[in-house]
Design an enzyme around this catalytic site. Structure first.
Site, PDB file in Angstrom:
ATOM      1  N   ASN A  17      17.052 -39.133  44.332  1.00 16.91           N
ATOM      2  CA  ASN A  17      15.874 -40.013  44.431  1.00 16.91           C
ATOM      3  C   ASN A  17      15.726 -40.548  45.853  1.00 16.91           C
ATOM      4  O   ASN A  17      14.613 -40.680  46.354  1.00 16.91           O
ATOM      5  CB  ASN A  17      15.983 -41.166  43.432  1.00 16.91           C
ATOM      6  N   HIS A 112      14.926 -46.178  36.546  1.00 19.70           N
ATOM      7  CA  HIS A 112      15.800 -46.076  35.383  1.00 19.70           C
ATOM      8  C   HIS A 112      15.383 -44.849  34.565  1.00 19.70           C
ATOM      9  O   HIS A 112      14.191 -44.635  34.330  1.00 19.70           O
ATOM     10  CB  HIS A 112      15.675 -47.346  34.532  1.00 19.70           C
ATOM     11  N   GLU A 146      18.058 -60.032  33.880  1.00 20.08           N
ATOM     12  CA  GLU A 146      18.428 -59.308  32.654  1.00 20.08           C
ATOM     13  C   GLU A 146      18.378 -57.802  32.928  1.00 20.08           C
ATOM     14  O   GLU A 146      17.377 -57.297  33.470  1.00 20.08           O
ATOM     15  CB  GLU A 146      17.459 -59.678  31.524  1.00 20.08           C
ATOM     16  N   ASP A 148      17.782 -54.043  33.268  1.00 22.08           N
ATOM     17  CA  ASP A 148      16.725 -53.072  32.937  1.00 22.08           C
ATOM     18  C   ASP A 148      15.581 -53.706  32.131  1.00 22.08           C
ATOM     19  O   ASP A 148      14.964 -53.048  31.290  1.00 22.08           O
ATOM     20  CB  ASP A 148      17.315 -51.884  32.151  1.00 22.08           C
ATOM     21  N   GLU A 177      11.211 -38.306  38.092  1.00 26.28           N
ATOM     22  CA  GLU A 177      11.692 -39.433  38.913  1.00 26.28           C
ATOM     23  C   GLU A 177      11.306 -39.209  40.371  1.00 26.28           C
ATOM     24  O   GLU A 177      10.893 -40.140  41.070  1.00 26.28           O
ATOM     25  CB  GLU A 177      13.223 -39.565  38.791  1.00 26.28           C
TER      26      GLU A 177
HETATM   27  C1  GAR Z   1      18.920 -41.146  38.396  1.00 26.64           C
HETATM   28  O1  GAR Z   1      18.633 -40.397  37.247  1.00 26.64           O
HETATM   29  C2  GAR Z   1      18.569 -42.607  38.186  1.00 26.64           C
HETATM   30  O2  GAR Z   1      17.426 -42.784  37.389  1.00 26.64           O
HETATM   31  C3  GAR Z   1      19.803 -43.100  37.479  1.00 26.64           C
HETATM   32  O3  GAR Z   1      20.872 -42.477  38.127  1.00 26.64           O
HETATM   33  C4  GAR Z   1      20.432 -41.215  38.641  1.00 26.64           C
HETATM   34  C5  GAR Z   1      20.771 -41.158  40.113  1.00 26.64           C
HETATM   35  O4  GAR Z   1      20.525 -39.873  40.624  1.00 26.64           O
HETATM   36  N1  GAR Z   1      19.906 -44.517  37.536  1.00 26.64           N
HETATM   37  C6  GAR Z   1      20.495 -45.250  36.593  1.00 26.64           C
HETATM   38  O5  GAR Z   1      21.003 -44.786  35.609  1.00 26.64           O
HETATM   39  C7  GAR Z   1      20.470 -46.740  36.866  1.00 26.64           C
HETATM   40  N2  GAR Z   1      20.997 -47.455  35.758  1.00 26.64           N
HETATM   41  P1  GAR Z   1      20.323 -39.666  42.168  1.00 26.64           P
HETATM   42  O6  GAR Z   1      21.560 -40.263  42.860  1.00 26.64           O
HETATM   43  O7  GAR Z   1      20.290 -38.172  42.319  1.00 26.64           O
HETATM   44  O8  GAR Z   1      19.054 -40.332  42.577  1.00 26.64           O
END
Ligand code: GAR
Length: 214
Positions: A17, A112, A146, A148, A177
């Site tokens: 991301n 998320h 809180e 998420d 994403e």
């Molecule tokens: C992504 O899928 C993001 O949405 C998730 O971790 C991944 C990171 O991937 N985030 C969470 O779960 C936050 N609680 P990335 O390092 O390749 O962006």
């Protein structure tokens, strides 16, 4: 043209991301500039990727701090040293305290991997598959104390297909994403979406949310 908004990306891992945000921010008319990538893990793969793009990187190792407060005070200090105005959490796997969240209120956003309010917390894809839902997706939201639970900025949904396993479903969501986060950051940086007294103020066209639905 107005100055681009100085933005930090906080990561803990591979940073796909983060890469999507860096690539989007290269466009001349994008309203945010990636001023810093900060990781709580020295071995996060995204750090090298950001440095290769000439972006300043920082490591604030949570294990080198005795408690959450001292860790967060250091993160906050580094963000301020770099003149950061907006913070994007992108796979940043540390729970933040109300102190930090309040300090960055309205300027702290997260992606998320679920259609919030469904599946807050971890293992979102496995839980969605176990429930047999037909749609799943991702959400960008303002961060509130809180977990998420902050107001939604944008969501993208995908179908859950017969035969999906966790890897297939997470890959389908991750593709969204990478579309959603750059669009949401642009909206926040340009001031089209704001957090005012805990609620969203939205100046985007009415059909914007539909446009983002996958
Ligand atoms: C992504 O899928 C993001 O949405 C998730 O971790 C991944 C990171 O991937 N985030 C969470 O779960 C936050 N609680 P990335 O390092 O390749 O962006």
């Amino acid at each position: 043209m107005t100055a681009k908004v100085r933005t930090a990306i906080l990561i803990s891992g591979r940073g796909s991301n983060m890469t999507a945000l860096i690539e989007a921010a290269k466009k001349p008319d994008y309203p945010a500039d990636i001023a810093l990538v900060l990781s709580n893990r020295p071995d996060a793969g995204g750090l090298q990727r950001a440095a290769a793009d000439g972006i300043a990187t920082a490591i604030v190792d949570h294990k080198a701090h005795p408690d959450r407060e001292s860790f967060e005070h250091r993160v906050d200090a580094v963000l301020r040293e770099h003149g950061v105005e907006i913070v994007c959490l992108a796979g940043f796997m540390r729970i933040l305290t109300p102190w930090f969240i309040t300090r960055w209120e309205g300027r702290l956003i997260n992606i998320h991997p679920s259609l919030l309010p469904d599946y807050r917390g971890l293992h979102t894809h496995a839980r969605a598959l176990a429930d047999g839902v037909s749609r799943h997706g991702c959400t960008v939201h303002f961060v509130v104390p809180e977990l998420d639970a902050g107001p939604t900025i944008a969501q993208a949904s995908v179908p859950v297909l017969p035969g999906d396993d966790e890897a297939a479903l997470s890959a389908r969501v991750l593709e969204q994403e990478h579309r959603l986060y750059p669009a949401a950051l642009a909206d926040v940086a340009a001031g089209r979406v704001r957090l005012i007294e805990g609620a969203i103020a939205d100046d985007r066209p009415a059909d914007h949310a539909r446009f983002l639905a996958g």
